[in-house]
Scaffold this motif. Structure first.
Motif, PDB file in Angstrom:
ATOM      1  N   GLY A 107       0.772  -1.240   0.000  1.00  0.00           N
ATOM      2  CA  GLY A 107       0.000   0.000   0.000  1.00  0.00           C
ATOM      3  C   GLY A 107       0.797   1.281   0.000  1.00  0.00           C
ATOM      4  N   GLY A 108       2.132   1.191  -0.049  1.00  0.00           N
ATOM      5  CA  GLY A 108       2.951   2.396  -0.131  1.00  0.00           C
ATOM      6  C   GLY A 108       3.244   3.066   1.196  1.00  0.00           C
ATOM      7  N   CYS A 109       3.011   2.374   2.323  1.00  0.00           N
ATOM      8  CA  CYS A 109       3.206   3.012   3.630  1.00  0.00           C
ATOM      9  C   CYS A 109       4.662   3.389   3.882  1.00  0.00           C
ATOM     10  N   GLU A 110       5.602   2.715   3.228  1.00  0.00           N
ATOM     11  CA  GLU A 110       7.011   3.035   3.434  1.00  0.00           C
ATOM     12  C   GLU A 110       7.373   4.424   2.932  1.00  0.00           C
ATOM     13  N   GLU A 303      -9.623  -0.710  -1.577  1.00  0.00           N
ATOM     14  CA  GLU A 303      -8.225  -0.944  -1.205  1.00  0.00           C
ATOM     15  C   GLU A 303      -7.448  -1.713  -2.262  1.00  0.00           C
ATOM     16  N   ASP A 304      -7.993  -2.823  -2.734  1.00  0.00           N
ATOM     17  CA  ASP A 304      -7.200  -3.743  -3.548  1.00  0.00           C
ATOM     18  C   ASP A 304      -6.816  -3.189  -4.918  1.00  0.00           C
ATOM     19  N   PHE A 305      -7.560  -2.221  -5.414  1.00  0.00           N
ATOM     20  CA  PHE A 305      -7.187  -1.572  -6.679  1.00  0.00           C
ATOM     21  C   PHE A 305      -6.286  -0.354  -6.439  1.00  0.00           C
ATOM     22  N   PRO A 306      -6.755   0.729  -5.760  1.00  0.00           N
ATOM     23  CA  PRO A 306      -5.928   1.939  -5.655  1.00  0.00           C
ATOM     24  C   PRO A 306      -4.723   1.823  -4.735  1.00  0.00           C
ATOM     25  N   TRP A 307      -4.777   0.908  -3.772  1.00  0.00           N
ATOM     26  CA  TRP A 307      -3.676   0.760  -2.818  1.00  0.00           C
ATOM     27  C   TRP A 307      -2.989  -0.595  -2.950  1.00  0.00           C
ATOM     28  N   GLY A 308      -3.353  -1.342  -3.981  1.00  0.00           N
ATOM     29  CA  GLY A 308      -2.788  -2.668  -4.189  1.00  0.00           C
ATOM     30  C   GLY A 308      -2.262  -2.853  -5.596  1.00  0.00           C
ATOM     31  N   LEU A 309      -3.143  -3.269  -6.491  1.00  0.00           N
ATOM     32  CA  LEU A 309      -2.723  -3.553  -7.862  1.00  0.00           C
ATOM     33  C   LEU A 309      -2.110  -2.329  -8.536  1.00  0.00           C
ATOM     34  N   LEU A 310      -2.695  -1.166  -8.325  1.00  0.00           N
ATOM     35  CA  LEU A 310      -2.164   0.046  -8.953  1.00  0.00           C
ATOM     36  C   LEU A 310      -0.750   0.350  -8.472  1.00  0.00           C
ATOM     37  N   VAL A 311      -0.474   0.099  -7.191  1.00  0.00           N
ATOM     38  CA  VAL A 311       0.874   0.337  -6.660  1.00  0.00           C
ATOM     39  C   VAL A 311       1.871  -0.579  -7.361  1.00  0.00           C
ATOM     40  N   ILE A 312       1.518  -1.858  -7.486  1.00  0.00           N
ATOM     41  CA  ILE A 312       2.394  -2.794  -8.195  1.00  0.00           C
ATOM     42  C   ILE A 312       2.619  -2.328  -9.631  1.00  0.00           C
ATOM     43  N   ARG A 313       1.524  -1.939 -10.293  1.00  0.00           N
ATOM     44  CA  ARG A 313       1.637  -1.495 -11.693  1.00  0.00           C
ATOM     45  C   ARG A 313       2.525  -0.259 -11.821  1.00  0.00           C
ATOM     46  N   GLY A 356      -1.910   5.009  -3.568  1.00  0.00           N
ATOM     47  CA  GLY A 356      -0.662   4.784  -2.844  1.00  0.00           C
ATOM     48  C   GLY A 356       0.570   4.660  -3.709  1.00  0.00           C
ATOM     49  N   ILE A 357       0.516   5.103  -4.974  1.00  0.00           N
ATOM     50  CA  ILE A 357       1.667   4.890  -5.851  1.00  0.00           C
ATOM     51  C   ILE A 357       2.843   5.789  -5.458  1.00  0.00           C
ATOM     52  N   PRO A 358       4.070   5.324  -5.639  1.00  0.00           N
ATOM     53  CA  PRO A 358       5.240   6.103  -5.199  1.00  0.00           C
ATOM     54  C   PRO A 358       5.388   7.432  -5.917  1.00  0.00           C
TER      55      PRO A 358
END
Length: 374
Positions: A107-110, A303-313, A356-358
């Motif tokens: 989720g980009g918390c780091e 959660e699973d799209f904007p803070w999950g899959l999208l972050v990976i993408r 949550g994308i970097p």
């Protein structure tokens, strides 16, 4: 030792009960928005071990200055969009060398941890939840359904991984050390699993489509969903292959994790996992009571799209790999929800600021991203 659990939901409540039962000498608190809903004693039914027990926690409070005061270790069991606020709430009160954990740790918390905590405090994350759980009655009874053999844990400061795992194991949880926090951040759990099935279930319909009855999420899992799942997992592993600077071997292919190397075997597997059998698709009653519509307030959507899959993408853009299936699924989701994410096929839309994308934290290059993990 003082432990603070942030979140009184399925995982948070169950984890608090388990820790207090396993080691009664540990001071265990829950920080929750609804402390008035909690009973003095909470019952935990451990289905796998076939035992039940009642625990009295040391503190259940909606005041972070009380619940998080001097906490040595914090477990945050909240949706990822709520993690930053949790950081802000607890940061002034935890111990000076506290370990702050997110379950699971994506989720980009780091990217915003250092905004709230000092260099003496350490972020850790779990690849997956340590067990599955379901509240029987909010605040008073919970069901611990099944255990993972161990939890893979990563820390943003690799020098503190040993100490972090020691403290986690004092809480009764078995751990395995990840080589870096990236091995937590990019683990393909719900961000790929849930999104594949959501796309399969709702992809052919408009947002206001009415379904005549509720249906299960995993029971009825299709080959089409498995194809999407495995395609996105392959794209993730192409990304991991491009990250040559770090050891990402802790992130296993889903075909290995589920011991299902083909589409049909994956479909059979996901239809048959016992703890998955009772999970329903995210649906809610339509206003006039004529049927059910997609519950877009469900964590599977929020959660699973904007803070999950999208972050990976988003990592794919930084490392120069392609992810056409992820783009297909995310493009559908953005259209379905009315979000401006893609512009001319590129992830540059204005609504990305709510994800949550970097890139939303000023990270624009491979080198800048790797600084969070090396």
């Amino acid at each position: 030792m003082k432990v603070c659990i942030v979140g009184g939901g399925h995982i948070g409540t169950t984890l608090a009960c388990y820790i207090k039962h396993t080691n009664p000498s540990i001071n265990v608190s829950i920080f929750t928005r609804r402390p008035e809903k909690f009973s003095q004693k909470i019952r935990c039914n451990d289905w796998e071990k076939k035992i039940e027990y009642d625990v009295s926690l040391d503190c259940i409070s909606g005041d972070s200055s009380v619940a998080a005061k001097d906490a040595d270790i914090v477990f945050i069991a909240l949706p990822h969009f709520a993690v930053e606020k949790a950081f802000k709430d607890i940061a002034p009160y935890v111990s000076k060398k506290a370990f702050i954990g997110v379950i699971p740790g994506g989720g980009g918390c780091e990217f915003y941890f250092e905004k709230y905590f000092t260099t003496n405090q350490t972020l850790f994350g779990f690849q997956r939840v340590p067990f599955t759980a379901k509240l029987e009655v909010y605040g008073s009874e919970t069901n611990l359904k099944s255990w993972k053999p161990y939890s893979v844990v990563g820390t943003q400061k690799q020098s503190r991984i040993d100490e972090a795992c020691e403290q986690i194991e004092l809480c009764g949880l078995k751990t395995k050390k990840a080589a870096n926090y990236l091995s937590v951040a990019l683990t393909p759990t719900n961000p790929i699993l849930h999104t594949s099935r959501i796309y399969d279930l709702f992809g052919a319909y408009s947002r206001n489509h009415v379904f005549l009855e509720k249906f299960k999420f995993y029971v009825g899992w299709t080959d089409a969903a498995s194809r999407v799942l495995l395609s996105m997992d392959e794209e993730l592993h192409e990304l991991l292959s491009a990250i040559t600077e770090l050891d990402t071997s802790a992130i296993r292919l889903l075909t290995e994790h589920y011991e299902a190397p083909t589409v049909k075997l994956m479909t059979k597997k996901l239809n048959s996992i016992p703890t998955f059998q009772s999970v329903y698709a995210p649906l809610k009653m339509e206003k006039n009571g004529s049927g059910f519509v997609a519950d877009t307030d469900s964590r599977m959507f929020t959660e699973d799209f904007p803070w999950g899959l999208l972050v990976i993408r988003s990592y794919c853009d930084l490392f120069g790999t392609n992810a056409p299936m992820m783009d297909q699924v995310l493009g559908w989701y953005a259209d379905y929800m009315g979000f401006n994410w893609y512009v001319n096929g590129k992830l540059t839309g204005e609504d990305l600021k709510n994800t949550g994308i970097p890139q939303q934290y000023g990270i624009k290059t491979r080198k800048e991203l790797l600084e969070y993990y090396l």
